[in-house]
Scaffold this motif. Structure first.
Motif, PDB file in Angstrom:
ATOM      1  N   MET A  19      67.737  73.818  13.059  1.00 42.77           N
ATOM      2  CA  MET A  19      67.064  73.135  11.948  1.00 42.77           C
ATOM      3  C   MET A  19      66.933  74.005  10.703  1.00 42.77           C
ATOM      4  N   LEU A  20      66.990  75.335  10.853  1.00 45.82           N
ATOM      5  CA  LEU A  20      66.697  76.266   9.757  1.00 45.82           C
ATOM      6  C   LEU A  20      67.471  75.981   8.467  1.00 45.82           C
ATOM      7  N   PRO A  21      68.805  75.854   8.504  1.00 45.66           N
ATOM      8  CA  PRO A  21      69.519  75.618   7.242  1.00 45.66           C
ATOM      9  C   PRO A  21      69.136  74.305   6.566  1.00 45.66           C
ATOM     10  N   PHE A  22      68.858  73.278   7.351  1.00 43.67           N
ATOM     11  CA  PHE A  22      68.465  71.982   6.782  1.00 43.67           C
ATOM     12  C   PHE A  22      67.062  72.055   6.181  1.00 43.67           C
ATOM     13  N   ALA A  23      66.175  72.804   6.844  1.00 43.05           N
ATOM     14  CA  ALA A  23      64.812  72.960   6.324  1.00 43.05           C
ATOM     15  C   ALA A  23      64.818  73.738   5.014  1.00 43.05           C
ATOM     16  N   ILE A  24      65.649  74.783   4.930  1.00 38.60           N
ATOM     17  CA  ILE A  24      65.748  75.574   3.696  1.00 38.60           C
ATOM     18  C   ILE A  24      66.292  74.715   2.561  1.00 38.60           C
ATOM     19  N   ALA A  25      67.315  73.928   2.865  1.00 39.84           N
ATOM     20  CA  ALA A  25      67.929  73.083   1.841  1.00 39.84           C
ATOM     21  C   ALA A  25      66.955  72.022   1.342  1.00 39.84           C
ATOM     22  N   MET A  59      68.727  70.231  25.442  1.00 39.48           N
ATOM     23  CA  MET A  59      67.295  69.906  25.486  1.00 39.48           C
ATOM     24  C   MET A  59      66.652  70.129  24.117  1.00 39.48           C
ATOM     25  N   GLY A  60      67.061  71.201  23.437  1.00 39.80           N
ATOM     26  CA  GLY A  60      66.552  71.453  22.099  1.00 39.80           C
ATOM     27  C   GLY A  60      66.988  70.385  21.109  1.00 39.80           C
ATOM     28  N   LEU A  61      68.256  69.969  21.235  1.00 39.70           N
ATOM     29  CA  LEU A  61      68.801  68.970  20.325  1.00 39.70           C
ATOM     30  C   LEU A  61      68.129  67.610  20.520  1.00 39.70           C
ATOM     31  N   VAL A 115      62.006  64.202  15.042  1.00 39.00           N
ATOM     32  CA  VAL A 115      62.443  63.731  13.725  1.00 39.00           C
ATOM     33  C   VAL A 115      62.503  62.210  13.705  1.00 39.00           C
ATOM     34  N   LEU A 116      63.010  61.621  14.780  1.00 35.22           N
ATOM     35  CA  LEU A 116      63.087  60.161  14.856  1.00 35.22           C
ATOM     36  C   LEU A 116      61.700  59.529  14.900  1.00 35.22           C
ATOM     37  N   LEU A 117      60.787  60.134  15.673  1.00 29.93           N
ATOM     38  CA  LEU A 117      59.440  59.578  15.781  1.00 29.93           C
ATOM     39  C   LEU A 117      58.712  59.631  14.439  1.00 29.93           C
ATOM     40  N   TYR A 118      58.719  60.798  13.788  1.00 28.66           N
ATOM     41  CA  TYR A 118      58.010  60.920  12.518  1.00 28.66           C
ATOM     42  C   TYR A 118      58.666  60.067  11.437  1.00 28.66           C
ATOM     43  N   SER A 119      59.994  59.910  11.502  1.00 29.02           N
ATOM     44  CA  SER A 119      60.678  59.032  10.552  1.00 29.02           C
ATOM     45  C   SER A 119      60.271  57.582  10.780  1.00 29.02           C
ATOM     46  N   SER A 120      60.118  57.197  12.054  1.00 25.98           N
ATOM     47  CA  SER A 120      59.741  55.814  12.362  1.00 25.98           C
ATOM     48  C   SER A 120      58.347  55.497  11.847  1.00 25.98           C
ATOM     49  N   LEU A 121      57.436  56.482  11.884  1.00 23.94           N
ATOM     50  CA  LEU A 121      56.063  56.252  11.446  1.00 23.94           C
ATOM     51  C   LEU A 121      55.961  56.049   9.937  1.00 23.94           C
ATOM     52  N   THR A 169      58.601  68.619  11.872  1.00 26.11           N
ATOM     53  CA  THR A 169      59.190  69.053  13.138  1.00 26.11           C
ATOM     54  C   THR A 169      59.468  70.551  13.123  1.00 26.11           C
ATOM     55  N   PHE A 170      60.047  71.044  12.028  1.00 29.50           N
ATOM     56  CA  PHE A 170      60.388  72.466  11.918  1.00 29.50           C
ATOM     57  C   PHE A 170      59.135  73.337  11.951  1.00 29.50           C
ATOM     58  N   ALA A 171      58.137  73.003  11.129  1.00 25.84           N
ATOM     59  CA  ALA A 171      56.900  73.793  11.082  1.00 25.84           C
ATOM     60  C   ALA A 171      56.186  73.752  12.431  1.00 25.84           C
ATOM     61  N   ARG A 172      56.186  72.595  13.046  1.00 28.11           N
ATOM     62  CA  ARG A 172      55.534  72.427  14.346  1.00 28.11           C
ATOM     63  C   ARG A 172      56.085  73.395  15.373  1.00 28.11           C
ATOM     64  N   TRP A 173      57.403  73.489  15.457  1.00 24.87           N
ATOM     65  CA  TRP A 173      58.003  74.282  16.517  1.00 24.87           C
ATOM     66  C   TRP A 173      58.118  75.754  16.169  1.00 24.87           C
ATOM     67  N   VAL A 174      58.221  76.092  14.895  1.00 26.20           N
ATOM     68  CA  VAL A 174      58.181  77.514  14.512  1.00 26.20           C
ATOM     69  C   VAL A 174      56.845  78.118  14.917  1.00 26.20           C
TER      70      VAL A 174
END
Length: 307
Positions: A196-202, A73-75, A83-89, A37-42
């Motif tokens: 999402m940035l701090p969570f992606a870095i962590a 809207m971003g949230l 995140v929910l969709l990719y987690s479900s897959l 999700t993060f890479a997609r939107w960056v």
């Protein structure tokens, strides 16, 4: 924007989202849902921000005034849904995911009637039922009653959450005033990336371990479902309303089947007949039949008055 153009945009919007299911299923095996999700939107922002600046020349004061709905809207639409969709897959099949996602129009119509006071005619309601029936025919291979025998797992429940957050995204998007469509896509995306940035870095990610297929999938997901579909969706929702736009989400399983055929899978009779039901239902639900009926009534009344 004219109604016909908006409906064509919705068709392509859902075609691109169908591809998101196909490629997302592959990419999520090599990259976590958060990082996908993060890479997609960056990467999408690299196109969306210049596009908004050049084509729309946004009034940043209006954007700043709408900070709260744009943040929501971003949230919901950018972070929550993806995140929910990719987690479900990771836990369920694409078929089950598409089946649960088919509930989206019901929820959008319900929320639109309750909160936006949109009206739905009987013809549009029958179109919704037809399109939903078509989706069920496709996904159950012609045995519609199987839908009640499905054993929903964790992934299916996550997709139900996707339905809810996408409905909220659509309703909130309808309420945003004074912000052009591309900007209304770029601004929430930028806010979501910051969140999402701090969570992606962590969490971290190892790009060297990704396969060529994963990179191809990411490129597709960035260009079509991320940029084109979100812009098309925001433009169309403002033109035709959230409830009517939501009906076209039933096209996603149809296009998913078509893409599968292109990848070498055989199409069944249930997919053919189900697809026809979906397209007929979407035509009814779009309001085009209502418009033609009203024109005929008006013409008939005018002819009676002339006599």
């Amino acid at each position: 924007m004219g109604g016909k153009r908006a409906w064509w945009l919705l068709v392509f919007c859902n075609l691109f989202w169908a591809g998101n299911y196909i490629f997302g299923k592959f990419v999520v095996t090599e990259m976590t849902p958060l990082w996908l999700t993060f890479a997609r939107w960056v990467l999408a922002l690299v196109v969306l921000i210049p596009l908004a600046i050049v084509l729309e020349k946004p009034d940043w004061r209006q954007v700043a005034k709408a900070w709260l709905p744009l943040t929501l809207m971003g949230l919901f639409g950018v972070i929550g849904f993806n995140v929910l969709l990719y987690s479900s897959l990771e836990h369920t099949s694409a078929t089950n995911a598409a089946l649960v996602t088919a509930l989206n129009p019901v929820v959008i119509v319900l929320f639109s009637v309750l909160f936006l006071r949109e009206k739905v005619s009987r013809i549009q309601a029958s179109g919704f039922i037809l399109s939903l029936l078509g989706v069920l025919v496709i996904l159950t291979q012609g045995h519609v009653l199987r839908v009640f025998q499905t054993d929903y797992n964790q992934g299916d429940l996550l997709v139900l959450c996707c339905v809810l957050v996408w409905t909220l995204y659509s309703i909130i998007g309808k309420k945003v005033k004074g912000v052009s469509p591309i900007t209304a896509t770029a601004a929430p995306t930028a806010l979501a990336v910051v969140m999402m940035l701090p969570f992606a870095i962590a969490e971290g990610v190892d790009f060297s371990g990704l396969s060529p297929l994963a990179f191809t999938g990411i490129a597709y997901i960035v260009l079509f479902p991320s940029i084109c579909s979100f812009v098309f969706w925001n433009v169309s929702v403002r033109a035709v309303g959230a409830s009517q736009a939501g009906i076209t989400l039933n096209l996603i399983p149809v296009f998913t089947a078509m893409i599968s055929v292109a990848l070498g899978e055989r199409i069944s009779q249930s997919q053919v007949w189900g697809g026809l039901l979906v397209f007929i239902g979407v035509t009814f639900a779009s309001g085009l039949i209502d418009q033609q009926w009203k024109r005929r009534q008006a013409k008939s009344s005018a002819e009676v008055m002339d006599r």
